[in-house]
Motif scaffolding. Structure first.
Motif, PDB file in Angstrom:
ATOM      1  N   PHE A 199       0.845  -1.194   0.000  1.00  0.00           N
ATOM      2  CA  PHE A 199       0.000   0.000   0.000  1.00  0.00           C
ATOM      3  C   PHE A 199       0.883   1.247   0.000  1.00  0.00           C
ATOM      4  O   PHE A 199       1.965   1.254   0.580  1.00  0.00           O
ATOM      5  CB  PHE A 199      -0.906   0.048   1.248  1.00  0.00           C
ATOM      6  N   THR A 200       0.373   2.275  -0.657  1.00  0.00           N
ATOM      7  CA  THR A 200       1.016   3.581  -0.544  1.00  0.00           C
ATOM      8  C   THR A 200       0.526   4.261   0.746  1.00  0.00           C
ATOM      9  O   THR A 200      -0.409   3.779   1.394  1.00  0.00           O
ATOM     10  CB  THR A 200       0.680   4.460  -1.757  1.00  0.00           C
ATOM     11  N   LYS A 215      -1.119   7.036   1.105  1.00  0.00           N
ATOM     12  CA  LYS A 215      -2.497   7.496   0.941  1.00  0.00           C
ATOM     13  C   LYS A 215      -3.480   6.332   1.069  1.00  0.00           C
ATOM     14  O   LYS A 215      -4.515   6.442   1.755  1.00  0.00           O
ATOM     15  CB  LYS A 215      -2.651   8.176  -0.421  1.00  0.00           C
ATOM     16  N   GLU A 216      -3.177   5.217   0.420  1.00  0.00           N
ATOM     17  CA  GLU A 216      -4.063   4.040   0.508  1.00  0.00           C
ATOM     18  C   GLU A 216      -4.132   3.522   1.940  1.00  0.00           C
ATOM     19  O   GLU A 216      -5.208   3.124   2.419  1.00  0.00           O
ATOM     20  CB  GLU A 216      -3.557   2.941  -0.428  1.00  0.00           C
ATOM     21  N   GLU A 260      -6.382   5.734   4.043  1.00  0.00           N
ATOM     22  CA  GLU A 260      -7.795   5.473   3.752  1.00  0.00           C
ATOM     23  C   GLU A 260      -8.273   4.192   4.430  1.00  0.00           C
ATOM     24  O   GLU A 260      -9.387   4.146   4.970  1.00  0.00           O
ATOM     25  CB  GLU A 260      -8.003   5.391   2.243  1.00  0.00           C
TER      26      GLU A 260
END
Length: 550
Positions: A176-177, A179-180, A183
């Motif tokens: 995952f980045t 940002k991901e 979220e």
């Protein structure tokens, strides 16, 4: 031919062979059990297997003795019985047990699995209305576990390009980045808030919703759940703020609009009340600054007493905390009044003044006593002389012997802070008056006193009580360090006699005068009363304030 160096190696090999045989025997017994091997058996079997593979054993009798000494140490906790990561760290096997626990698992995979378990528990709770509490509690635990694993994920860069091997292993080791990941954390916290809402844990619902919107400010459900939590906690303004934030994302959201309509009047009143409090606080701040500036210019000393009597809740349990606090300020109460500049009366200053009558245990409070007023004139209004008609009765019902006549009264004030150097660091007994040395100290004292009276609500009262208890603790600690005990109390305060012909301003500007709690306190005695004589035996009179020559 076997050498001495080969002996420990041979013993180690024999020990490993014996461990293998024991493991095989235990595995066979566990498999033959009617219930089959349990989790503890499996974990123990894996631990032994790792020990065998890594050649665990004692290379010498000295190492064996060292290990046995560690087992006999009272502070040593075997890794199987460790309850915290610190205890596991001390055992020396943290890495091995962490590897066992996470073998074949990755933080990303575990996070997604526990999130799914939490979602499933929520769904089961909605279906099974009769026994849904257990499902919702399970959901909370699963979401907490998912959040734990999410915090262990190392995010990839935004420009990360996975290799073919990483793509193939994405199901077992997802990436995952940042940002991901934020979220996903927001979703997990928001779902956890939902589970708490089903359990009516409004405080936890508020906390999880806050975390959710911190990770992702565009999480509409989290804003709604935050607003609902504040509604149930009756934090109307915070509820209105959450509603407004949610409507900025989706202005036509039906749930938020319905909640806004329901709470609109309460939110409006809460915001208006906050504005009034802020305006009043700004006015108080301005007044305190004005008072401090004036006192500094006129060389008037201000002081304070401790606003609490105890440093913890269970102190003086036999007498009761409320009784102690009520008794604490019998002599120097804080009225909440401040000296005031009378703009319409030439800018003169008036002070709140307390007349105390120790001989009869009575007092009178004067809200506005002008600095230019002569003490005798005020006393004549309160304690007039004998009438021309020969009546000898005074107006005070408690003055049984009719002694309170203006000309019959001796007037004093107590002397605090004998050290005239305002910048010196005196060690003050907690029962005594402490000098206020700067404007910030005066402002904190006044705001704390108001908060403790409940003017700012229960939360601010708790904060003020904690601050005052900390202040009292430091006072006690410093006094005990210097004098050995709190029972080593200072002598009673000396006093200064006040000539009735002086003005209040002359009393305030006396070098020996310190005004405690912004309240000028003056003691009056009938001259021939026994209490007056007893008072002077314990309180040394060290001077007199006389009228100034004009």
């Amino acid at each position: 031919m076997t050498t001495k160096d080969d002996a420990p190696k041979k013993d180690t090999e024999q020990l490993i062979d014996k461990m293998k045989a024991t493991k095989e025997k235990w595995d066979a017994e566990a498999a033959a059990s009617p219930d089959g091997p349990d989790e503890t058996d499996a974990l123990l079997s894996q631990a032994i297997s790792m020990a065998i593979e890594q050649g665990r054993g004692w290379s010498s009798p000295a190492e064996r003795e060292k290990y046995l000494e560690q087992l006999l140490d009272d502070d040593f906790i075997p890794p199987l019985f460790a309850e915290t990561s610190e205890e596991l760290e001390k055992s020396g096997l943290k890495d091995a047990f962490t590897t066992l626990h996470n073998e074949g698992e990755t933080p990303g995979k575990n996070m997604l699995e526990f999130r799914k378990k939490g979602n499933d528990s929520i769904a089961l709770g909605r279906k099974n209305v009769a026994k849904n509490m257990g499902y919702y509690r399970d959901a909370v635990n699963h979401y907490y576990e998912a959040y734990h694993w999410a915090s262990r994920i190392v995010p990839k860069d935004e420009d990360f390009v996975p290799t073919p091997e990483e793509l193939a292993a994405a199901d077992d080791d997802p990436y995952f980045t940042e940002k991901e990941l934020d979220e996903l954390r927001s979703i997990i916290c928001s779902n956890c808030a939902l589970a708490h809402m089903c359990l009516k844990n409004w405080g936890f619902q508020r906390d999880e919703s806050k975390k959710a919107v911190d990770f992702n400010p565009n999480n509409l459900k989290a804003w709604y759940r935050l607003a609902k939590a504040h509604q149930m906690l009756q934090n109307w303004e915070e509820a209105g703020n959450a509603i407004d934030s949610g409507l900025e994302i989706e202005k036509d959201n039906k749930e938020l609009l319905l909640l806004q309509k329901k709470l609109g009047e309460k939110v409006r009143k809460a915001r208006l009340h906050r504005q009034q409090r802020e305006r009043a606080r700004a006015e108080r701040t301005s007044r305190i600054k004005d008072v401090w500036r004036y006192c500094k210019e006129e060389d008037i000393a201000l002081g304070r007493v401790s606003l609490v009597a105890t440093v913890k809740d269970d102190e003086d349990e036999e007498e009761g905390g409320d009784t102690v606090e009520a008794r604490w300020h019998h002599h120097y109460p804080h009225t909440g009044q401040l000296p005031k500049r009378q703009v319409q009366d030439g800018g003169r200053w008036t002070w709140p003044v307390l007349f105390v009558y120790p001989s009869h245990r009575q007092s009178d409070f004067i809200e506005h006593f002008g600095e230019d007023e002569i003490v005798a004139l005020r006393m004549a209004q309160m304690f007039p002389e004998q009438e021309d008609d020969g009546s000898n009765e005074t107006e005070m019902p408690w003055d049984y012997n009719n002694e309170f006549r203006c000309s019959n009264l001796a007037v004093y004030f107590e002397v605090h802070c004998l050290d005239t150097d305002k910048n010196s660091k005196q060690v003050i007994h907690p029962d005594c008056v402490e000098r206020l040395n700067d404007q910030g100290a005066a402002m904190r004292f006044y705001e704390s006193s108001r908060a403790l009276k409940g003017d700012e609500g229960p939360e601010m009262a708790t904060v003020a009580r904690c601050m005052e208890r900390k202040h009292l603790h430091h006072q006690r600690k410093a006094w005990i360090k210097k004098h050995g005990s709190l029972w080593a109390k200072p002598d009673p305060c000396p006093v200064v006699q006040v000539h009735p012909g002086v003005t209040l301003g002359q009393v305030l500007r006396s070098k020996k005068m310190v005004v405690p709690n912004f309240l000028v306190t003056i003691m009056l005695f009938p001259a021939e009363h026994p209490a007056h004589k007893e008072f002077l035996k314990t309180h040394k009179c060290i001077g007199i304030v006389e009228p100034e020559e004009t």
